[in-house]
Design an enzyme around this catalytic site. Structure first.
Site, mmCIF file in Angstrom:
data_model
loop_
_atom_site.group_PDB
_atom_site.id
_atom_site.type_symbol
_atom_site.label_atom_id
_atom_site.label_comp_id
_atom_site.label_asym_id
_atom_site.label_seq_id
_atom_site.Cartn_x
_atom_site.Cartn_y
_atom_site.Cartn_z
ATOM 1 N N GLU A 165 0.815 -1.236 0.000
ATOM 2 C CA GLU A 165 0.000 0.000 0.000
ATOM 3 C C GLU A 165 0.844 1.279 0.000
ATOM 4 O O GLU A 165 0.369 2.352 0.352
ATOM 5 C CB GLU A 165 -1.002 0.067 1.176
ATOM 6 C CG GLU A 165 -1.649 -1.210 1.657
ATOM 7 C CD GLU A 165 -2.367 -2.034 0.624
ATOM 8 O OE1 GLU A 165 -1.779 -3.076 0.253
ATOM 9 O OE2 GLU A 165 -3.465 -1.678 0.178
ATOM 10 N N TYR A 167 3.538 1.909 1.871
ATOM 11 C CA TYR A 167 4.187 2.243 3.137
ATOM 12 C C TYR A 167 5.706 2.018 3.038
ATOM 13 O O TYR A 167 6.230 1.651 1.988
ATOM 14 C CB TYR A 167 3.569 1.423 4.279
ATOM 15 C CG TYR A 167 2.171 1.898 4.651
ATOM 16 C CD1 TYR A 167 1.959 3.178 5.158
ATOM 17 C CD2 TYR A 167 1.060 1.073 4.500
ATOM 18 C CE1 TYR A 167 0.690 3.625 5.506
ATOM 19 C CE2 TYR A 167 -0.218 1.511 4.849
ATOM 20 C CZ TYR A 167 -0.397 2.787 5.347
ATOM 21 O OH TYR A 167 -1.661 3.221 5.685
ATOM 22 N N ARG A 215 2.901 -8.762 3.967
ATOM 23 C CA ARG A 215 1.895 -8.173 3.059
ATOM 24 C C ARG A 215 2.653 -7.536 1.898
ATOM 25 O O ARG A 215 3.392 -6.560 2.077
ATOM 26 C CB ARG A 215 1.064 -7.145 3.827
ATOM 27 C CG ARG A 215 -0.019 -6.498 3.016
ATOM 28 C CD ARG A 215 -1.395 -7.038 3.381
ATOM 29 N NE ARG A 215 -2.436 -6.358 2.619
ATOM 30 C CZ ARG A 215 -3.207 -5.420 3.119
ATOM 31 N NH1 ARG A 215 -3.090 -5.061 4.382
ATOM 32 N NH2 ARG A 215 -4.128 -4.849 2.371
ATOM 33 N N HIS A 253 -1.672 3.828 -1.521
ATOM 34 C CA HIS A 253 -2.725 4.760 -1.105
ATOM 35 C C HIS A 253 -2.817 5.976 -2.025
ATOM 36 O O HIS A 253 -3.864 6.584 -2.154
ATOM 37 C CB HIS A 253 -2.506 5.214 0.341
ATOM 38 C CG HIS A 253 -2.875 4.161 1.348
ATOM 39 N ND1 HIS A 253 -3.981 3.357 1.205
ATOM 40 C CD2 HIS A 253 -2.280 3.776 2.498
ATOM 41 C CE1 HIS A 253 -4.049 2.522 2.230
ATOM 42 N NE2 HIS A 253 -3.021 2.752 3.026
ATOM 43 N N GLN A 340 -18.234 4.570 4.581
ATOM 44 C CA GLN A 340 -18.789 5.720 5.297
ATOM 45 C C GLN A 340 -18.526 5.720 6.798
ATOM 46 O O GLN A 340 -18.287 6.776 7.368
ATOM 47 C CB GLN A 340 -20.303 5.795 5.055
ATOM 48 C CG GLN A 340 -20.648 6.568 3.806
ATOM 49 C CD GLN A 340 -22.147 6.637 3.580
ATOM 50 O OE1 GLN A 340 -22.679 5.993 2.698
ATOM 51 N NE2 GLN A 340 -22.825 7.410 4.381
HETATM 52 P P1 NAP Z 1 -27.518 17.078 -0.051
HETATM 53 O O1 NAP Z 1 -26.283 16.304 0.001
HETATM 54 O O2 NAP Z 1 -27.919 17.907 1.111
HETATM 55 O O3 NAP Z 1 -27.458 17.972 -1.350
HETATM 56 C C1 NAP Z 1 -28.508 18.814 -1.697
HETATM 57 C C2 NAP Z 1 -28.115 19.610 -2.946
HETATM 58 O O4 NAP Z 1 -29.175 20.451 -3.255
HETATM 59 C C3 NAP Z 1 -26.902 20.463 -2.745
HETATM 60 O O5 NAP Z 1 -26.088 20.357 -3.875
HETATM 61 C C4 NAP Z 1 -27.473 21.867 -2.588
HETATM 62 O O6 NAP Z 1 -26.535 22.723 -3.178
HETATM 63 C C5 NAP Z 1 -28.758 21.804 -3.372
HETATM 64 N N1 NAP Z 1 -29.821 22.631 -2.820
HETATM 65 C C6 NAP Z 1 -30.185 22.799 -1.544
HETATM 66 N N2 NAP Z 1 -31.226 23.626 -1.433
HETATM 67 C C7 NAP Z 1 -31.539 23.999 -2.687
HETATM 68 C C8 NAP Z 1 -32.520 24.875 -3.233
HETATM 69 N N3 NAP Z 1 -33.403 25.489 -2.467
HETATM 70 N N4 NAP Z 1 -32.530 25.027 -4.553
HETATM 71 C C9 NAP Z 1 -31.656 24.408 -5.350
HETATM 72 N N5 NAP Z 1 -30.704 23.590 -4.896
HETATM 73 C C10 NAP Z 1 -30.648 23.387 -3.571
HETATM 74 O O7 NAP Z 1 -28.759 16.153 -0.332
HETATM 75 P P2 NAP Z 1 -28.903 14.908 -1.275
HETATM 76 O O8 NAP Z 1 -28.141 15.022 -2.517
HETATM 77 O O9 NAP Z 1 -30.362 14.778 -1.380
HETATM 78 O O10 NAP Z 1 -28.258 13.744 -0.446
HETATM 79 C C11 NAP Z 1 -28.531 13.624 0.902
HETATM 80 C C12 NAP Z 1 -27.694 12.552 1.523
HETATM 81 O O11 NAP Z 1 -28.252 11.348 1.132
HETATM 82 C C13 NAP Z 1 -26.262 12.502 1.087
HETATM 83 O O12 NAP Z 1 -25.417 13.183 1.956
HETATM 84 C C14 NAP Z 1 -25.968 11.038 1.073
HETATM 85 O O13 NAP Z 1 -25.343 10.620 2.246
HETATM 86 C C15 NAP Z 1 -27.281 10.377 1.004
HETATM 87 N N6 NAP Z 1 -27.474 9.742 -0.261
HETATM 88 C C16 NAP Z 1 -28.637 9.151 -0.475
HETATM 89 C C17 NAP Z 1 -28.853 8.549 -1.665
HETATM 90 C C18 NAP Z 1 -30.138 7.907 -1.957
HETATM 91 O O14 NAP Z 1 -30.324 7.361 -3.027
HETATM 92 N N7 NAP Z 1 -31.080 7.964 -1.060
HETATM 93 C C19 NAP Z 1 -27.888 8.535 -2.627
HETATM 94 C C20 NAP Z 1 -26.724 9.162 -2.399
HETATM 95 C C21 NAP Z 1 -26.538 9.769 -1.215
HETATM 96 P P3 NAP Z 1 -26.614 24.303 -3.144
HETATM 97 O O15 NAP Z 1 -27.350 24.661 -1.879
HETATM 98 O O16 NAP Z 1 -25.210 24.741 -3.187
HETATM 99 O O17 NAP Z 1 -27.347 24.657 -4.368
HETATM 100 FE FE1 SF4 Z 2 -17.279 0.065 6.097
HETATM 101 FE FE2 SF4 Z 2 -19.540 -1.016 6.981
HETATM 102 FE FE3 SF4 Z 2 -19.543 0.449 4.735
HETATM 103 FE FE4 SF4 Z 2 -18.435 -1.996 4.834
HETATM 104 S S1 SF4 Z 2 -20.594 -1.478 5.075
HETATM 105 S S2 SF4 Z 2 -17.537 -0.187 3.924
HETATM 106 S S3 SF4 Z 2 -17.557 -1.999 6.867
HETATM 107 S S4 SF4 Z 2 -19.073 1.164 6.780
#
Ligand code: NAP
Ligand code: SF4
Length: 675
Positions: A165, A167, A215, A253, A340
């Site tokens: 990796e 190191y 490793r 890495h 995550q």
């Molecule tokens: P987010 O990460 O909070 O992003 C929201 C986006 O919308 C930002 O880019 C923001 O940028 C924009 N936004 C906010 N208010 C707005 C407004 N009034 N008008 C226009 N744009 C606006 O939310 P997300 O993308 O919905 O994801 C939420 C979380 O879900 C992520 O952090 C991730 O962990 C998780 N996630 C879920 C899925 C799923 O399928 N359920 C998939 C991937 C990730 P600006 O404010 O700069 O415009």
């Molecule tokens: Fe890490 Fe758990 Fe995500 Fe696997 S599922 S990558 S162990 S957080």
């Protein structure tokens, strides 16, 4: 006969026998740094009770200059020996075996005192290393050997010498980092002198009958890395110097090729280990993106290795091996390779855990004990928050009913699993299905419940999730504007030119979904290798294809926008964000920050920049997808409050701003553990 005869077969090392072919690979969980040795011991003992054949600890530094960062765990004194003995005793009582990884970080150490073969700073480090002189090199070797001896005194069954990796030991091997002209640099013979000498001196220190894993980086994935011929030469020398087992390292890495994240195909690098099979006489372990007993068995049947390393899967489920052996592999919580809660935590200075298993690394604190008196519990919402609460409560003995208006469980996971590169989410939903069945949770789908239906339960848990935020852009009611939900669940097919409003996790997912056509490369290894420019290290040094990455042509022209002026994708995971950005850049996705959304019309999306609303322009688009974040859906919780029915609100229904499965699952599990 077991379903996994190869995986569950013992491995005889001559002086000791491993009960099966599963190695829990080394992980930096941050536990050793807590100095709470009971907690460390419980983490490893839990996995020993789950029947893993051999475990390797997180990297332990042999001296201050070699440890990964100031304050990182080291094995330096009798006190350290005594502390580690608590761990080894507990593991042995549990019937397990454990080796301590000795990790000298070299130029990757986060310290101004870091040392390396040559004074060349790495692209992922803040500090330039000091070049070691001959005396300094001897000190590193003797410190590593002394560290190994202390590991033996602490009761470990072996050590793993971290040689991959990128190191310290790896840094001596390649001209990328070793520009020396003395006996430790120049020819390959000279460059491999240090790793081989380390193995020889470690063996000398610990004596025979002690496991010594080396490793070895089998494919460096960096410019001027090793050739495969050099890999074979090193493996033979390491064997001759006294190694018991060779474990596989994949990529430095600093390599810009993903090696463990969820979009990497399963067992993507097992073929690299296979190339070394038969070239040495000691067992080989293969690694990376092996996360089910089926894949592990297949890798062994295919002759890729003698043993399989799984690290993160052991965070996701400590009982991985025991469940596989008992024919209950559908109950193994799958590692979805999201990073995550494990690696992203490590790089954020937090203790690791696991998105799907919040109990990982919290074994002493987050306990799921049986209850004396069972309660009736209603859970509204069958997304990750609701399901985690439901299965945890039911595991404890409560009588749980889950309601969801959808026709299947999974909530937002069912959208995520549609995205190319996120296929692992299918397995996660399947696992919830198996657990709901196992714990006899009543699931009522296609069922909309109101506050009137919930008055009879002892506890009510509201996990109703989120509703998409309305960005209120003039003209957004036009027919060419759709929600991310319509795109991901397939009810709408986007046109050729697409503007994506919002560049959060979902904006990235939607863009990825839109540029892909046909099968995901995550399920097609040769195509994935082509996409990222990975090739056989026997053909090209380091495994880098000379023509570089060759991605498919994008299926659509996508522009992703955000109002913030910060770098697009800044909020994505520390260890995965760069991959999402690189992947979309390869597909020519335009990423525009700092915009104002002026209006939408038949031409497309009209934007401007800055407070003065300058530089107006039109993003010509056939489809505009809204991914503007989320708001909590608290309608049911509010209705319950009006009726005076107490409830617990979890997941996106509680905090939409941080809607993510890690938080949702953690909150659901912790709530249910306390009810
Ligand atoms: P987010 O990460 O909070 O992003 C929201 C986006 O919308 C930002 O880019 C923001 O940028 C924009 N936004 C906010 N208010 C707005 C407004 N009034 N008008 C226009 N744009 C606006 O939310 P997300 O993308 O919905 O994801 C939420 C979380 O879900 C992520 O952090 C991730 O962990 C998780 N996630 C879920 C899925 C799923 O399928 N359920 C998939 C991937 C990730 P600006 O404010 O700069 O415009
Ligand atoms: Fe890490 Fe758990 Fe995500 Fe696997 S599922 S990558 S162990 S957080």
């Amino acid at each position: 006969m077991s379903d996994y005869p190869h995986l569950l077969a013992p491995l005889d090392l001559g002086f000791t026998t491993l009960k099966n072919r599963v190695l829990m690979g080394s992980m930096h969980t941050g536990l050793e740094e807590t100095q709470d040795w009971n907690r460390v011991a419980e983490f490893y003992a839990t996995r020993a009770r789950g029947d893993v054949g051999l475990m390797v600890t997180g990297g332990i530094g042999p001296n201050p200059e070699g440890s990964v960062a100031h304050g990182a765990a080291m094995m330096l004194s009798q006190k350290d020996v005594d502390n580690h003995s608590i761990v080894t005793d507990r593991v042995h009582e549990a019937g397990g075996k454990i080796a301590m990884q000795i990790l000298h970080a070299g130029r990757y150490a986060f310290s101004p005192d870091c040392v390396a073969p040559s004074a060349i700073k790495s692209p992922i480090s803040m500090f330039a290393p000091k070049e070691l002189d001959a005396e300094g090199i001897e000190k590193q070797i003797s410190d590593i050997a002394a560290c190994a001896l202390r590991a033996k005194q602490a009761g470990y069954d072996g050590v793993e010498v971290m040689g991959s990796e990128g190191y310290f030991l790896n840094q001596f091997l390649v001209t990328h980092t070793n520009k020396r002209t003395d006996e430790w640099g120049g020819s390959y013979e000279n460059r491999m002198r240090l790793p081989v000498e380390v193995v020889r001196r470690v063996r000398e220190a610990v004596g025979p009958d002690f496991i010594l894993i080396y490793r070895l980086s089998m494919i460096d994935l960096i410019p001027n890395g090793s050739t495969f011929e050099e890999v074979v030469q090193l493996a033979k020398a390491v064997e001759a110097a006294g190694a018991t087992i060779i474990n596989t390292g994949i990529g430095w890495h600093e390599a810009r090729i993903p090696t463990i994240q969820t979009s990497v195909p399963r067992a993507a690098f097992a073929w690299v280990t296979k190339k070394l099979m038969g070239q040495v006489n000691i067992p080989l372990i293969t690694s990376n993106r092996i996360n089910t007993p089926e894949v592990a068995e297949e890798v062994l049947v295919d002759g890729c290795a003698d043993m399989v390393s799984m690290a993160r899967p052991m965070l996701a489920d400590a009982d991985f091996v025991a469940k596989a052996a008992a024919g209950k592999s559908d109950q193994i919580a799958p590692c979805i390779a999201c990073n995550q809660a494990c690696l992203d935590h490590t790089f954020g200075g937090k203790i690791s855990s696991c998105l799907v298993n919040p109990r990982a690394c919290y074994e002493t604190e987050l306990r799921v004990d049986p209850v004396d008196a069972a309660k009736t519990i209603a859970v509204v919402g069958a997304g990750p928050a609701g399901l985690s609460a439901a299965i945890t409560a039911a595991e404890r003995g409560h009588k749980v009913t889950v309601f969801d208006r959808a026709s299947e469980i999974g909530g937002q996971l069912n959208l995520a699993k549609q995205v190319a590169g996120k296929e692992e989410f299918w397995g996660l939903v399947d696992w919830y299905r198996a657990m709901v069945k196992k714990y006899d949770v009543t699931v009522k789908l296609n069922t909309e419940v109101s506050a009137n239906d919930l008055g009879e339960y002892d506890e009510v848990i509201i996990a109703t999730g989120v509703i998409p935020r309305d960005p209120q852009i003039p003209g957004q009611d036009a027919g060419n504007v759709v929600s991310y939900i319509d795109i991901l669940n397939g009810t709408v097919t986007a046109g050729q030119r697409v503007a994506v409003i919002g560049a959060g996790g979902i904006g990235f997912d939607v863009s990825e979904h839109l540029v892909h056509d046909g099968d995901s490369t995550t399920t097609n290894l040769p195509e994935w290798m082509k996409e990222w420019g990975v090739t056989d290290p026997a053909d090209h040094r380091s495994g880098l294809a000379p023509e570089g990455p060759q991605p498919h042509a994008p299926a659509r022209e996508v522009t992703m926008l955000q109002r913030k002026t910060t770098k697009v994708g800044k909020g994505l995971g520390k260890t995965t964000g760069w991959i999402h950005r690189a992947s979309l850049t390869m597909k020519n996705v335009q990423m525009i920050a700092g915009v104002n959304y002026e209006k939408i019309d038949a031409e497309g999306l009209h934007i401007s920049f800055g407070e003065a609303r300058e530089k107006p322009q039109v993003i010509a688009a056939d489809t505009i997808v809204l991914c503007a974040g989320q708001l909590s859906d608290r309608s049911l919780a509010d209705a319950l409050e009006v009726k005076g029915i107490p409830c617990h609100v979890i997941g996106g229904a509680d905090v939409a701003a941080e809607l993510d499965a890690k938080r949702a699952i953690d909150q659901g599990t912790r709530l249910a553990a306390a009810l």
